[in-house]
Design a protein around this motif. Structure first.
Motif, short mmCIF file in Angstrom:
data_model
loop_
_atom_site.label_atom_id
_atom_site.label_comp_id
_atom_site.label_asym_id
_atom_site.label_seq_id
_atom_site.Cartn_x
_atom_site.Cartn_y
_atom_site.Cartn_z
N ASP A 84 49.27 47.87 38.90
CA ASP A 84 48.17 47.62 37.97
C ASP A 84 47.87 48.88 37.16
N TYR A 125 38.00 46.37 34.64
CA TYR A 125 38.81 45.38 35.34
C TYR A 125 38.62 45.56 36.84
N SER A 127 40.02 43.84 40.57
CA SER A 127 40.95 42.93 41.24
C SER A 127 40.32 42.29 42.46
N THR A 133 30.75 40.47 39.15
CA THR A 133 30.93 41.11 37.84
C THR A 133 29.64 41.14 37.03
N PHE A 156 36.39 42.40 33.43
CA PHE A 156 37.36 41.31 33.49
C PHE A 156 37.92 41.16 34.90
N ARG A 157 38.27 39.93 35.25
CA ARG A 157 38.91 39.66 36.53
C ARG A 157 40.43 39.53 36.39
N LEU A 159 43.89 40.93 34.76
CA LEU A 159 44.44 42.15 34.18
C LEU A 159 44.93 41.94 32.74
N TYR A 162 42.11 42.26 30.37
CA TYR A 162 41.65 43.65 30.23
C TYR A 162 42.59 44.46 29.34
#
Length: 206
Positions: A84, A125, A127, A133, A156-157, A159, A162
């Motif tokens: 990531d 982001y 994970s 969030t 963001f959830r 990737l 993001y």
């Protein structure tokens, strides 16, 4: 033969969690050595625990216990995936970006794999499925507003979402930063506005 200097990993760098886990074990062990030494010295001399040595040892254990709590909190965090990190690096370009931040609030701690700043936009982001969030967005926004930065925050959830936002922010960075007034802090005159925002985020992270 030239020696290569190993880069010191700081808060906001990839690898921070693993580094801190190792360091906090060491700090905790060292913090407990002194009170244990005092306690066993008193026990050896007086052959009983009911001495002033025990009182001193107990008092000295208080800061050591804080180190232990900090160590446990850090070990509850799982480092971000290296793949990531590498994917984000492909898309961050010259944006001010940070990794592996454990955002701390009175109610809870929340792990954010990455955060980036451009203009009045802070994006991140995570994970972790358990990360709330909406809570993180509001907490970051509140903390930044208390420090004079009125920004929008989006975590963001996914990737790809993001990294797509990073690309968009980089492409439109001039428009995003246009007309934003910023007076550098005399104490840190070389810091950009984005770096100053990130410094606030570091301050509210473990």
């Amino acid at each position: 033969m030239s020696k290569t200097t190993k880069k010191k990993i700081r808060k906001g760098d990839f690898g921070y969690i693993k580094t801190q886990q190792k360091k906090r074990i060491l700090y905790t062990v060292l913090a407990f050595i002194a009170p244990l030494l005092v306690f066993f010295t008193g026990l050896y001399i007086n052959r009983t625990r009911n001495t002033v040595f025990t009182v001193v040892a107990v008092v000295a254990c208080l800061p050591a216990c804080k180190f232990a709590v900090d160590m446990i909190m850090m070990f509850l965090q799982k480092p971000m995936a290296e793949e990531d990190y590498k994917e984000i690096e492909k898309h961050r370009h010259g944006l001010t970006c940070a990794y592996e931040l454990v955002i701390s609030a009175y109610e809870k701690q929340s792990f954010v794999d990455s955060l980036a700043v451009c203009g009045n936009n802070v994006v991140g982001y995570t994970s972790r499925e358990k990360t709330d969030t909406a809570f993180v967005e509001k907490h970051i926004q509140d903390m930044l507003r208390q420090n004079g930065f009125y920004v929008t925050v989006k975590i963001f959830r996914r990737l790809p979402d993001y990294t797509a936002r990073l690309e968009s922010m980089w492409e439109h960075r001039e428009a995003l930063e246009k007309d934003i007034k910023y007076r550098p802090d005399p104490a840190t005159p070389d810091m950009t506005r984005s770096e100053k925002i990130m410094a606030v985020l570091y301050a509210i992270s473990l």
